[in-house]
Design an enzyme around this catalytic site. Structure first.
Site, PDB file in Angstrom:
ATOM      1  N   CYS A 341      60.020  12.270  35.391  1.00 20.88           N
ATOM      2  CA  CYS A 341      59.985  10.694  36.828  1.00 20.88           C
ATOM      3  C   CYS A 341      61.618  10.549  36.075  1.00 20.88           C
ATOM      4  O   CYS A 341      62.823  11.547  36.088  1.00 20.88           O
ATOM      5  CB  CYS A 341      58.673  10.766  37.062  1.00 20.88           C
ATOM      6  SG  CYS A 341      59.241   9.994  39.021  1.00 20.88           S
ATOM      7  N   HIS A 425      54.704  14.039  36.087  1.00 19.95           N
ATOM      8  CA  HIS A 425      53.381  13.743  35.683  1.00 19.95           C
ATOM      9  C   HIS A 425      52.040  14.131  35.624  1.00 19.95           C
ATOM     10  O   HIS A 425      52.020  15.262  36.322  1.00 19.95           O
ATOM     11  CB  HIS A 425      52.907  11.825  36.013  1.00 19.95           C
ATOM     12  CG  HIS A 425      54.137  11.018  36.680  1.00 19.95           C
ATOM     13  ND1 HIS A 425      54.270  10.141  35.873  1.00 19.95           N
ATOM     14  CD2 HIS A 425      54.720  10.583  37.811  1.00 19.95           C
ATOM     15  CE1 HIS A 425      55.773   9.763  36.098  1.00 19.95           C
ATOM     16  NE2 HIS A 425      55.214   9.816  37.735  1.00 19.95           N
TER      17      HIS A 425
END
Length: 502
Positions: A341, A425
Site C-alpha cells: 500500500c 493488504h
C-alpha cells in the site's frame, strides 16, 4: 429488545478489545446470536467489509469471534489520525473529510450520537446480544459532554457497563474506584461492576481487595482473568505482531528447513495495517521484527515497507534515517524488498499528492516503474486473484492511484527483480500464496528455509479466539455476566462521591 453490554476500561489498552472478543466467542459457543459494536474507533488498522465499508480491524476480528460477517454498523465512526492534531473521519464505512481534534470534539462528535444509536438499535433488532466496546476511559471528564462511545452510548441505549482494569500495570483498585467516582450519578447507576485483567499469581491473595472494593462501591467483580501471552487481536495501534506471541507461547514446530528467515519491517510514521505481517510471524522459522535504523536491515532476508496514512511523510522519514539509501542498495543487489500500500507507493518513481500531504510532486525511491497520483475518492475493495501460481485474496484502502509502467505483474502492482509492490493488504494470509512467496524470498536470500506445509493462518486465528472464549468461560462468573447482558445493571447501585463536575 435484545441484551447488551458495554465493556469500558480504566485506561487505554486495559484489554477492552480482548475482553469484548472473548465474551463474543463465549456467547457464540453457547448458541447465542451475538454481534460486536464500537461506536467510535481511533485506529490506523482498518479492514474492508464485503459491502466495501472501512471499519476498525478490532471490530472485524470481534465479528469473527461471533462467527458472523463484519458490517459498517459494527463501527459507524472510525477516526484515522493523520498527525498530532487531525484525523480523517470515516462515517458508516466512507471517508467524509479531515477534522481537527478541537473541531471534532467541539460539536461534530455530539451530532453523531443519533447515528451511532441508530446503528446499535439496528444490531439489537437483529441479534440476541450486542457486546459494545468503549474507548479510552469513561472518566475522561473533559470529553464527557460530547462522548458517544462510553457513557454517552451507555446512557443513550441503557446499557449495563463492565469496567475492565489491567492489574499488571498496578493501581487497579484505585483505577476502579476513581473511574466510578468521577462519573455523574446517572452514569454511575449503569456501572454494574468490574473485571480484573492480566492477573499473575494466586487469586486468593487478591480476594480481600475485591471484597473491600465491593464494600466501598457496592459493586461486584465479575471475574479475574489471568495473564496470557499473545492474546492481542489486531491491535488498534502500536508496534507489536499480534499473533507472534500466540504462536511462540504454543507448541511451536521447529523450522522445516535448515535456516530461519529474517524479516525486517520499517517502522514508518503513521504506520497502518501492520497486522499484514502477522501471517509471516505465524510461520515456523520466520522471525519478524520492526526496525528504524539502516544497520538493522543488514541481516534481513526480506524488508517490508508497510502501509501508512502519510506516504510523503514516511518517505521523508526513510530518507532522514538513512533507510531509503539502504533500501536502494538492497534493491540494486537483488535482495528482497516488499512494499504494501503506502510502502508500494514509496518504492515507485513519482508521487503526485494534492490530497494527503498536499506536497505536490515528490520523487519516490525509484525501485519500481510506478507513478502514483492521489485521488480524493478513496479506493475500498476486496480483490481476489492469483499470483505466483496460487490463489490470493486481500483488501485495498488507499487514495493513491498507481500507474504501473513496467516490470512483471504482481497482484495489482508489479515486481522488478526482487522488489515487489502491491496495494493489497492481507494477501499474506492466503496460505498457499504465502508459502510460494516465502520460497521465492528464501531462494533470493540464499537461505535453506522451507515453509511449513500445513500452517493455516485462519486456523491459528480461530484457535486464538477460542483461547479468549476459554478465558471468559473459565475465569468469569458467566451466569452473572449473562444476567447482566439480559437484564441490565442491578437496581439501587449506590452513588460514589464526588461524581463528575457540573
Amino acid at each position: 429488545m435484545s441484551g447488551g453490554l458495554l465493556v469500558a476500561g480504566t485506561t487505554s489498552d486495559a484489554g477492552k478489545s480482548v475482553v469484548t472478543a472473548g465474551i463474543c466467542r463465549w456467547l457464540a459457543r453457547q448458541g447465542v446470536k451475538v454481534a460486536p459494536f464500537k461506536a467510535q474507533n481511533m485506529s490506523l488498522n482498518s479492514f474492508v467489509t464485503r459491502e466495501g465499508a472501512e471499519i476498525g480491524r478490532a471490530q472485524a476480528m470481534q465479528a469473527q469471534a461471533c462467527r458472523i460477517e463484519p458490517t459498517a454498523l459494527m463501527n459507524p465512526v472510525l477516526l484515522k489520525p493523520g498527525g498530532e492534531q487531525s484525523s480523517q473521519v470515516v462515517l458508516l464505512g466512507r471517508p467524509v473529510g479531515e477534522m481537527s481534534a478541537r473541531g471534532y470534539h467541539g460539536g461534530r462528535q455530539r451530532r453523531l450520537l443519533g447515528t451511532v444509536l441508530d446503528c446499535l438499535a439496528e444490531l439489537r433488532r437483529t441479534y440476541d446480544a450486542v457486546i459494545c466496546e468503549g474507548a479510552g476511559s469513561p472518566a475522561e471528564i473533559n470529553l464527557r459532554r460530547t462522548d458517544i462511545v462510553n457513557m454517552g452510548i451507555a446512557r443513550g441505549a441503557r446499557l449495563p457497563v463492565l469496567v475492565v482494569g489491567d492489574i499488571d500495570r498496578g493501581g487497579v483498585f484505585a483505577s476502579f474506584f476513581g473511574t466510578l467516582a468521577l462519573l455523574a450519578p446517572e452514569d454511575q447507576e449503569l456501572v454494574a461492576g468490574f473485571l480484573v485483567n492480566k492477573f499473575r499469581g494466586d487469586v486468593s491473595l487478591l480476594e480481600p481487595g475485591l471484597d473491600m472494593l465491593r464494600d466501598l462501591t457496592g459493586r461486584r467483580t465479575y471475574g479475574v482473568l489471568p495473564f496470557r501471552h499473545g492474546l492481542g487481536i489486531d491491535e488498534e495501534d502500536g508496534l507489536r505482531v499480534s499473533l507472534r506471541g500466540a504462536v511462540r507461547e504454543s507448541a511451536v514446530a521447529p523450522p522445516v528447513g535448515e535456516d530461519v528467515l529474517r524479516v525486517a519491517v520499517c517502522a514508518i510514521p503513521l504506520m497502518s495495517n501492520f497486522t499484514d505481517v502477522d501471517a509471516l510471524a505465524a510461520e515456523p522459522g520466520v522471525v519478524v521484527r520492526f526496525v528504524d535504523r539502516p544497520e538493522e536491515l543488514a541481516d534481513a532476508d526480506l524488508v517490508i515497507v508497510p502501509g501508512t496514512r502519510g506516504t510523503v511523510r514516511a518517505l521523508e522519514w526513510l530518507r532522514a534515517r538513512g533507510l531509503a539509501d539502504a533500501l536502494v542498495r538492497r534493491a540494486a543487489s537483488q535482495r528482497p524488498v516488499l512494499g504494501i500500500c503506502g510502502g508500494f507507493q514509496i518504492l515507485g518513481e513519482h508521487i503526485e499528492d494534492e490530497v494527503e500531504s498536499r506536497a505536490g510532486a515528490v520523487a519516490g525511491l525509484g525501485l519500481l516503474p510506478v507513478r502514483v497520483r492521489f485521488a480524493r475518492e478513496k479506493t475500498l475493495a476486496r480483490p481476489a486473484g492469483r499470483a505466483l501460481g496460487e490463489p490470493v485474496e486481500g483488501y485495498e484502502i488507499h487514495h493513491g492511484v498507481a500507474s504501473v509502467e513496467g516490470g512483471e505483474p504482481f497482484l495489482d502492482g508489479c515486481r522488478s527483480g526482487q522488489t515487489w509492490g502491491t496495494h493489497w493488504h492481507g494477501s499474506l494470509e492466503s496460505d498457499r500464496f504465502r508459502r510460494a512467496f516465502l520460497r521465492e524470498v528464501a531462494a533470493a536470500a540464499g537461505r535453506r528455509f522451507v515453509p511449513a506445509p500445513d500452517t493455516s493462518f485462519a486456523a491459528l486465528r480461530e484457535e486464538q479466539l477460542d483461547r479468549l472464549g476459554d478465558l471468559i468461560e473459565q475465569h468469569a462468573d458467566t451466569d452473572a455476566l449473562w444476567r447482566l447482558i439480559e437484564s441490565g445493571a442491578p437496581q439501587g447501585l449506590p452513588f460514589i462521591p464526588p461524581g463528575a463536575p457540573a
